[in-house]
Design an enzyme around this catalytic site. Structure first.
Site, short mmCIF file in Angstrom:
data_model
loop_
_atom_site.label_atom_id
_atom_site.label_comp_id
_atom_site.label_asym_id
_atom_site.label_seq_id
_atom_site.Cartn_x
_atom_site.Cartn_y
_atom_site.Cartn_z
N CYS A 1 27.95 35.14 31.87
CA CYS A 1 28.62 35.39 30.59
C CYS A 1 28.09 34.46 29.50
O CYS A 1 27.95 34.86 28.35
CB CYS A 1 30.14 35.22 30.74
SG CYS A 1 30.87 36.60 31.66
N ASN B 1 38.61 41.19 32.60
CA ASN B 1 37.78 41.45 33.77
C ASN B 1 38.20 42.77 34.42
O ASN B 1 39.38 43.11 34.50
CB ASN B 1 37.78 40.29 34.77
CG ASN B 1 39.15 39.80 35.18
OD1 ASN B 1 40.09 39.87 34.41
ND2 ASN B 1 39.26 39.30 36.39
N GLU C 1 37.48 44.79 37.82
CA GLU C 1 36.88 44.66 39.15
C GLU C 1 36.62 46.02 39.79
O GLU C 1 37.03 47.06 39.27
CB GLU C 1 37.80 43.79 40.02
CG GLU C 1 37.90 42.38 39.44
CD GLU C 1 38.70 41.41 40.31
OE1 GLU C 1 39.37 41.84 41.26
OE2 GLU C 1 38.65 40.20 39.99
N ASN C 2 35.92 45.96 40.93
CA ASN C 2 35.51 47.17 41.61
C ASN C 2 35.49 46.92 43.11
O ASN C 2 35.18 45.80 43.53
CB ASN C 2 34.09 47.55 41.12
CG ASN C 2 33.71 48.96 41.51
OD1 ASN C 2 33.34 49.23 42.64
ND2 ASN C 2 33.82 49.85 40.55
N ALA C 3 35.78 47.96 43.89
CA ALA C 3 35.76 47.83 45.35
C ALA C 3 34.37 47.38 45.82
O ALA C 3 34.25 46.67 46.81
CB ALA C 3 36.15 49.15 46.00
N CYS D 1 31.48 31.94 33.18
CA CYS D 1 30.46 31.87 34.23
C CYS D 1 29.07 31.91 33.59
O CYS D 1 28.91 32.24 32.42
CB CYS D 1 30.63 33.00 35.23
SG CYS D 1 29.99 34.60 34.68
N GLU E 1 34.48 38.21 29.44
CA GLU E 1 33.63 37.83 28.31
C GLU E 1 32.55 38.88 28.06
O GLU E 1 32.25 39.22 26.91
CB GLU E 1 32.95 36.48 28.56
CG GLU E 1 33.91 35.30 28.70
CD GLU E 1 34.35 35.07 30.14
OE1 GLU E 1 34.49 36.04 30.90
OE2 GLU E 1 34.55 33.89 30.49
N TYR F 1 32.31 44.90 44.95
CA TYR F 1 32.57 43.71 44.13
C TYR F 1 31.58 43.43 42.99
O TYR F 1 31.99 43.18 41.87
CB TYR F 1 32.69 42.45 45.02
CG TYR F 1 33.87 42.42 45.96
CD1 TYR F 1 34.85 43.42 45.94
CD2 TYR F 1 34.01 41.39 46.87
CE1 TYR F 1 35.93 43.38 46.81
CE2 TYR F 1 35.09 41.34 47.75
CZ TYR F 1 36.05 42.35 47.72
OH TYR F 1 37.12 42.30 48.57
N CYS G 1 33.01 40.64 34.13
CA CYS G 1 33.89 39.59 33.59
C CYS G 1 34.45 39.99 32.22
O CYS G 1 33.88 40.84 31.52
CB CYS G 1 33.10 38.30 33.39
SG CYS G 1 32.57 37.49 34.89
N1 THU Z 1 35.79 36.15 35.72
C1 THU Z 1 35.75 36.41 34.37
O1 THU Z 1 36.25 37.44 33.90
N2 THU Z 1 35.12 35.50 33.57
C2 THU Z 1 34.50 34.38 34.02
O2 THU Z 1 33.88 33.68 33.23
C3 THU Z 1 34.60 33.99 35.41
C4 THU Z 1 35.23 34.96 36.32
C5 THU Z 1 36.43 37.13 36.59
C6 THU Z 1 35.49 37.85 37.51
C7 THU Z 1 36.41 38.26 38.63
O3 THU Z 1 37.02 39.48 38.27
C8 THU Z 1 37.46 37.17 38.65
O4 THU Z 1 37.38 36.50 37.41
C9 THU Z 1 37.29 36.17 39.77
O5 THU Z 1 36.03 35.63 39.78
#
Ligand code: THU
Length: 176
Positions: free
Chosen positions: A115, A62, A64-66, A112, A75, A68, A73
Protein backbone atom coordinates in the site's frame (compact mmCIF):
# COMPACT_ATOMS: atom_id res chain seq x y z
CA UNK A 1 35.59 -0.44 7.71
CA UNK A 2 31.87 -0.92 7.48
CA UNK A 3 29.80 2.27 7.58
CA UNK A 4 26.57 2.59 9.46
CA UNK A 5 23.56 4.05 7.68
CA UNK A 6 20.77 5.25 9.92
CA UNK A 7 17.36 6.37 8.64
CA UNK A 8 15.15 8.40 10.91
CA UNK A 9 11.45 8.64 10.13
CA UNK A 10 9.43 11.26 11.91
CA UNK A 11 5.80 11.28 12.95
CA UNK A 12 3.86 14.09 14.49
CA UNK A 13 1.59 12.84 17.26
CA UNK A 14 -1.57 14.77 18.07
CA UNK A 15 -4.23 14.23 20.69
CA UNK A 16 -7.75 13.95 19.23
CA UNK A 17 -8.72 17.55 19.98
CA UNK A 18 -5.55 18.91 18.36
CA UNK A 19 -6.46 17.64 14.89
CA UNK A 20 -8.01 20.31 12.65
CA UNK A 21 -11.48 20.09 11.09
CA UNK A 22 -10.36 18.45 7.82
CA UNK A 23 -8.31 15.88 9.70
CA UNK A 24 -11.22 15.09 12.02
CA UNK A 25 -13.57 14.68 9.05
CA UNK A 26 -11.14 12.40 7.26
CA UNK A 27 -10.44 10.25 10.31
CA UNK A 28 -14.18 9.87 10.88
CA UNK A 29 -14.59 8.80 7.24
CA UNK A 30 -11.78 6.24 7.65
CA UNK A 31 -13.34 4.80 10.80
CA UNK A 32 -16.75 4.58 9.12
CA UNK A 33 -15.18 2.94 6.07
CA UNK A 34 -13.56 0.33 8.32
CA UNK A 35 -16.98 -0.62 9.63
CA UNK A 36 -17.89 -1.57 6.03
CA UNK A 37 -14.84 -3.81 5.52
CA UNK A 38 -15.41 -7.32 4.19
CA UNK A 39 -13.03 -9.27 6.41
CA UNK A 40 -14.59 -12.67 7.21
CA UNK A 41 -11.17 -14.36 7.32
CA UNK A 42 -8.96 -12.01 9.34
CA UNK A 43 -11.73 -10.19 11.23
CA UNK A 44 -9.38 -7.22 11.00
CA UNK A 45 -11.22 -4.12 9.85
CA UNK A 46 -9.35 -1.40 8.00
CA UNK A 47 -10.78 1.80 6.59
CA UNK A 48 -9.00 4.37 4.46
CA UNK A 49 -10.20 7.79 3.38
CA UNK A 50 -8.61 10.01 0.77
CA UNK A 51 -9.17 13.77 0.75
CA UNK A 52 -8.65 15.72 -2.45
CA UNK A 53 -7.57 19.35 -2.27
CA UNK A 54 -11.10 20.31 -3.37
CA UNK A 55 -12.42 18.63 -0.21
CA UNK A 56 -13.87 15.51 -1.87
CA UNK A 57 -13.51 12.39 0.29
CA UNK A 58 -13.14 8.91 -1.21
CA UNK A 59 -13.27 5.86 1.02
CA UNK A 60 -12.08 2.26 0.79
CA UNK A 61 -11.97 -0.76 3.07
CA UNK A 62 -10.25 -4.11 3.00
CA UNK A 63 -12.06 -6.63 0.82
CA UNK A 64 -11.02 -10.20 1.46
CA UNK A 65 -11.40 -13.32 -0.62
CA UNK A 66 -11.49 -17.07 -0.01
CA UNK A 67 -8.43 -17.16 -2.24
CA UNK A 68 -6.57 -15.00 0.29
CA UNK A 69 -4.11 -13.16 -2.00
CA UNK A 70 -7.00 -12.04 -4.20
CA UNK A 71 -8.19 -9.72 -1.45
CA UNK A 72 -7.13 -6.09 -1.26
CA UNK A 73 -6.21 -3.68 1.51
CA UNK A 74 -8.24 -0.61 2.41
CA UNK A 75 -5.58 1.85 1.28
CA UNK A 76 -5.29 0.37 -2.19
CA UNK A 77 -9.09 0.14 -2.54
CA UNK A 78 -9.27 3.84 -1.77
CA UNK A 79 -6.28 5.07 -3.76
CA UNK A 80 -7.08 3.05 -6.90
CA UNK A 81 -10.68 4.18 -6.85
CA UNK A 82 -9.47 7.76 -6.43
CA UNK A 83 -7.17 7.37 -9.43
CA UNK A 84 -10.03 5.85 -11.43
CA UNK A 85 -12.80 8.28 -10.52
CA UNK A 86 -10.78 11.48 -10.10
CA UNK A 87 -7.83 11.30 -12.50
CA UNK A 88 -5.66 14.38 -12.37
CA UNK A 89 -7.12 15.61 -9.08
CA UNK A 90 -4.66 16.46 -6.31
CA UNK A 91 -4.69 14.39 -3.13
CA UNK A 92 -4.18 16.25 0.13
CA UNK A 93 -4.35 13.59 2.83
CA UNK A 94 -5.10 9.93 3.44
CA UNK A 95 -6.39 8.65 6.78
CA UNK A 96 -6.24 5.02 7.91
CA UNK A 97 -8.09 3.42 10.82
CA UNK A 98 -7.63 -0.25 11.78
CA UNK A 99 -8.95 -2.51 14.51
CA UNK A 100 -9.72 -6.16 15.16
CA UNK A 101 -13.48 -6.67 14.68
CA UNK A 102 -14.43 -6.85 18.35
CA UNK A 103 -11.72 -4.63 19.79
CA UNK A 104 -12.96 -1.59 21.68
CA UNK A 105 -10.42 0.80 20.21
CA UNK A 106 -8.25 1.38 17.16
CA UNK A 107 -4.64 0.36 17.01
CA UNK A 108 -2.06 2.38 15.19
CA UNK A 109 -1.63 0.20 12.13
CA UNK A 110 0.84 1.44 9.57
CA UNK A 111 0.06 0.75 5.90
CA UNK A 112 1.61 -2.44 4.52
CA UNK A 113 4.49 -2.24 2.08
CA UNK A 114 2.36 -2.82 -1.00
CA UNK A 115 0.00 0.00 0.00
CA UNK A 116 2.89 2.38 0.69
CA UNK A 117 4.22 1.64 -2.77
CA UNK A 118 0.79 2.16 -4.35
CA UNK A 119 0.22 5.48 -2.53
CA UNK A 120 3.75 6.64 -3.35
CA UNK A 121 2.98 6.41 -7.05
CA UNK A 122 0.25 9.05 -6.68
CA UNK A 123 2.42 11.26 -4.48
CA UNK A 124 5.18 11.20 -7.11
CA UNK A 125 2.66 11.73 -9.92
CA UNK A 126 1.28 14.92 -8.39
CA UNK A 127 4.69 16.24 -7.27
CA UNK A 128 3.16 17.15 -3.94
CA UNK A 129 3.37 15.38 -0.60
CA UNK A 130 0.37 13.45 0.65
CA UNK A 131 -0.09 13.62 4.40
CA UNK A 132 -0.86 10.28 6.08
CA UNK A 133 -2.99 10.21 9.21
CA UNK A 134 -2.99 7.03 11.27
CA UNK A 135 -5.74 6.61 13.81
CA UNK A 136 -4.17 5.67 17.12
CA UNK A 137 -5.50 4.45 20.44
CA UNK A 138 -7.55 6.80 22.59
CA UNK A 139 -8.07 9.22 19.72
CA UNK A 140 -4.38 9.89 19.15
CA UNK A 141 -3.35 10.68 15.58
CA UNK A 142 0.03 9.78 14.10
CA UNK A 143 0.90 11.99 11.15
CA UNK A 144 3.47 11.32 8.47
CA UNK A 145 4.18 14.39 6.35
CA UNK A 146 4.43 12.27 3.21
CA UNK A 147 4.14 8.73 1.90
CA UNK A 148 7.85 8.73 1.02
CA UNK A 149 8.58 9.34 4.71
CA UNK A 150 7.25 5.83 5.33
CA UNK A 151 9.14 4.35 2.43
CA UNK A 152 12.69 5.68 2.53
CA UNK A 153 14.18 3.11 0.19
CA UNK A 154 11.42 3.64 -2.30
CA UNK A 155 11.31 2.14 -5.74
CA UNK A 156 9.98 4.72 -8.15
CA UNK A 157 9.98 5.77 -11.80
CA UNK A 158 13.42 7.37 -11.36
CA UNK A 159 14.77 4.01 -10.24
CA UNK A 160 13.65 2.57 -13.58
CA UNK A 161 15.93 5.14 -15.18
CA UNK A 162 18.84 3.98 -13.04
CA UNK A 163 18.67 6.60 -10.28
CA UNK A 164 19.79 5.70 -6.76
CA UNK A 165 17.43 4.72 -4.00
CA UNK A 166 18.60 7.03 -1.23
CA UNK A 167 15.75 8.77 0.57
CA UNK A 168 14.88 12.41 0.02
CA UNK A 169 12.68 13.11 3.01
CA UNK A 170 14.08 10.87 5.74
CA UNK A 171 17.08 12.16 7.59
CA UNK A 172 20.12 10.11 6.74
CA UNK A 173 23.09 9.79 9.03
CA UNK A 174 26.20 8.22 7.68
CA UNK A 175 28.80 7.38 10.27
CA UNK A 176 32.26 6.35 9.17
N1 THU B 1 -4.91 -4.68 5.67
C1 THU B 1 -5.25 -3.46 5.15
O1 THU B 1 -6.39 -3.25 4.69
N2 THU B 1 -4.30 -2.49 5.14
C2 THU B 1 -3.03 -2.65 5.58
O2 THU B 1 -2.21 -1.75 5.44
C3 THU B 1 -2.63 -3.88 6.24
C4 THU B 1 -3.62 -4.98 6.24
C5 THU B 1 -5.92 -5.74 5.66
C6 THU B 1 -5.60 -6.88 4.74
C7 THU B 1 -6.38 -8.01 5.36
O3 THU B 1 -7.71 -7.95 4.88
C8 THU B 1 -6.39 -7.67 6.84
O4 THU B 1 -6.05 -6.30 6.95
C9 THU B 1 -5.42 -8.49 7.66
O5 THU B 1 -4.15 -8.43 7.15
Amino acid sequence: MARKLELITEFEVLEAHEADKDMQALLTAAREAGAKAYAPYSHFLVGAAVMLTDGTIIIGSNQENAAYPSGICAERSAIFYTGSAHPGKEIKMIAVAAKPEHAPDYLTASPCGACRQAMLEYEDKQHKDIKLLLQGRGGQVFISASVANLLPFKFDAAALEGAGVMPETAEVKITA
